[in-house]
Design a protein around this motif. Structure first.
Motif, PDB file in Angstrom:
ATOM      1  N   ARG A 195       0.858  -1.178   0.000  1.00 18.88           N
ATOM      2  CA  ARG A 195       0.000   0.000   0.000  1.00 18.88           C
ATOM      3  C   ARG A 195       0.896   1.230   0.000  1.00 18.88           C
ATOM      4  NH1 ARG A 195      -2.699   2.377   4.572  1.00 18.88           N
ATOM      5  NH2 ARG A 195      -1.766   0.699   5.799  1.00 18.88           N
ATOM      6  N   ILE A 196       0.395   2.323  -0.558  1.00 11.01           N
ATOM      7  CA  ILE A 196       1.167   3.565  -0.645  1.00 11.01           C
ATOM      8  C   ILE A 196       0.334   4.710  -0.079  1.00 11.01           C
ATOM      9  CG2 ILE A 196       2.213   5.252  -2.233  1.00 11.01           C
ATOM     10  CD1 ILE A 196       2.720   2.959  -4.186  1.00 11.01           C
ATOM     11  N   ILE A 197       0.997   5.593   0.684  1.00  7.95           N
ATOM     12  CA  ILE A 197       0.371   6.865   1.033  1.00  7.95           C
ATOM     13  C   ILE A 197       1.239   7.981   0.451  1.00  7.95           C
ATOM     14  CG2 ILE A 197      -0.789   6.030   3.108  1.00  7.95           C
ATOM     15  CD1 ILE A 197       1.373   7.319   4.786  1.00  7.95           C
ATOM     16  N   VAL A 198       0.586   9.058   0.053  1.00  7.45           N
ATOM     17  CA  VAL A 198       1.290  10.183  -0.557  1.00  7.45           C
ATOM     18  C   VAL A 198       1.108  11.410   0.326  1.00  7.45           C
ATOM     19  CG1 VAL A 198       1.614  11.571  -2.628  1.00  7.45           C
ATOM     20  CG2 VAL A 198       0.777   9.219  -2.836  1.00  7.45           C
ATOM     21  N   LEU A 199       2.225  11.985   0.776  1.00 11.24           N
ATOM     22  CA  LEU A 199       2.195  13.182   1.598  1.00 11.24           C
ATOM     23  C   LEU A 199       2.345  14.431   0.725  1.00 11.24           C
ATOM     24  CD1 LEU A 199       4.425  12.328   4.714  1.00 11.24           C
ATOM     25  CD2 LEU A 199       1.966  12.668   4.679  1.00 11.24           C
ATOM     26  N   LYS A 200       1.554  15.432   1.043  1.00 18.35           N
ATOM     27  CA  LYS A 200       1.669  16.720   0.364  1.00 18.35           C
ATOM     28  C   LYS A 200       1.567  17.820   1.406  1.00 18.35           C
ATOM     29  CE  LYS A 200      -0.319  19.590  -3.312  1.00 18.35           C
ATOM     30  NZ  LYS A 200      -1.405  19.715  -4.327  1.00 18.35           N
ATOM     31  N   GLU A 201       2.645  18.576   1.545  1.00 16.75           N
ATOM     32  CA  GLU A 201       2.693  19.710   2.467  1.00 16.75           C
ATOM     33  C   GLU A 201       2.224  19.326   3.873  1.00 16.75           C
ATOM     34  OE1 GLU A 201       0.425  22.761   0.593  1.00 16.75           O
ATOM     35  OE2 GLU A 201       1.850  23.017  -1.064  1.00 16.75           O
ATOM     36  N   GLY A 202       2.734  18.160   4.349  1.00 19.12           N
ATOM     37  CA  GLY A 202       2.484  17.761   5.722  1.00 19.12           C
ATOM     38  C   GLY A 202       1.178  17.051   5.993  1.00 19.12           C
ATOM     39  N   LYS A 203       0.416  16.735   4.930  1.00 16.87           N
ATOM     40  CA  LYS A 203      -0.837  16.005   5.089  1.00 16.87           C
ATOM     41  C   LYS A 203      -0.903  14.870   4.079  1.00 16.87           C
ATOM     42  CE  LYS A 203      -3.561  19.970   6.701  1.00 16.87           C
ATOM     43  NZ  LYS A 203      -4.786  20.788   6.458  1.00 16.87           N
TER      44      LYS A 203
END
Length: 259
Positions: free
Chosen positions: A228-236
């Motif tokens: 599984r992958i999670i993608v962080l953008k600007e701390g969220k």
């Protein structure tokens, strides 16, 4: 290559899955205005390899450093094996850390020690009752697990980048952790060596039944290793899913990682 081990843990169960790591509303600010983490929430289940993607400065490495206590968050919870590590006394936190292996980007070897001494130092620090012959046996086994038994008497300066990563991983594995946190495990390596490291990560998962978080910019590594992958953008967290799901995301920014 790696010996099978039965590892049992006590953790919460969600939908018949054991939640080994639970991050809740994690915040971290450096200085007055550098808000790196702005309320990160995610779960890592037993036996899962979770890949974390994001641009530089998005909070990926800060998140895993919070998990092992290298960085103290400003707010939130970090539950590991059902325990909020932010509330643990120092002695209990140190016991928890032994269960968590951390592979640094550089491998973090001691340059003044040969490979044997690098691994033995880590082992003796946490298992002081071991006899010299037992330490030697564990060192040889750990090196054999990463395919580098012949490097036992070499200095770190004599090793290639890929070999240093493997030795760093052997030093992590020697304590038989249940969780492994990989910080950019393939950075700076050529394509072939990067794939070898990625395959080794998979080998470790399948044989040792480890639970892992993998921070990477290497999409080939992500595709090969991620459950599984999670993608962080600007701390969220901007997105979550499998490689195939995120590759087809309607979010153009998320999809750009896979192009």
């Amino acid at each position: 290559m790696i010996k099978e081990e039965n590892i049992t843990t006590e953790a919460t169960k969600t939908d018949n899955k054991q939640a080994i790591i639970e991050i809740k509303d994690l915040h971290k600010t450096f200085g007055k205005n550098n808000h790196v983490l702005k309320g990160v929430d995610f779960v890592v289940y037993k036996g899962e390899d979770l890949v974390v993607l994001g641009r530089s400065g998005s909070g990926k490495s800060v998140t895993i450093k919070c998990i092992v206590g290298l960085i103290q968050p400003d707010k939130g919870e970090i539950n590991v094996f059902g325990e909020n590590i932010l509330e643990l006394p120092k002695a209990e936190l140190n016991e928890m850390r032994v269960k968590i292996g951390f592979l640094f980007q550089s491998g973090a070897l001691y340059d003044s020690m040969i490979v044997r001494e690098n691994l033995a130092f880590t082992l003796r620090k946490h298992k002081r009752d071991l006899k010299p012959e037992e330490v030697e046996k564990e060192v040889i086994e750990a090196l054999d697990n990463v395919g580098l038994s012949e490097a036992i008497d070499k200095m770190p300066s004599e090793l290639s980048g890929g070999m240093r990563k493997r030795i760093g991983l052997a030093r992590t594995l020697i304590l038989k952790p249940e969780i492994i946190l990989y910080d950019e495990p393939t950075t700076g390596l050529d394509t072939i060596t990067s794939r070898e490291i990625s395959e080794l990560i998979l080998d470790i998962k399948h044989k040792r039944k480890t639970t892992s978080i993998i921070i990477t910019h290497d999409m080939a590594c992500a595709k090969l290793t991620a459950d599984r992958i999670i993608v962080l953008k600007e701390g969220k967290i901007q997105a979550e899913g499998t490689y195939e799901e995120l590759e087809k995301s309607e979010d153009e920014w998320v999809r750009s990682f896979f192009e």
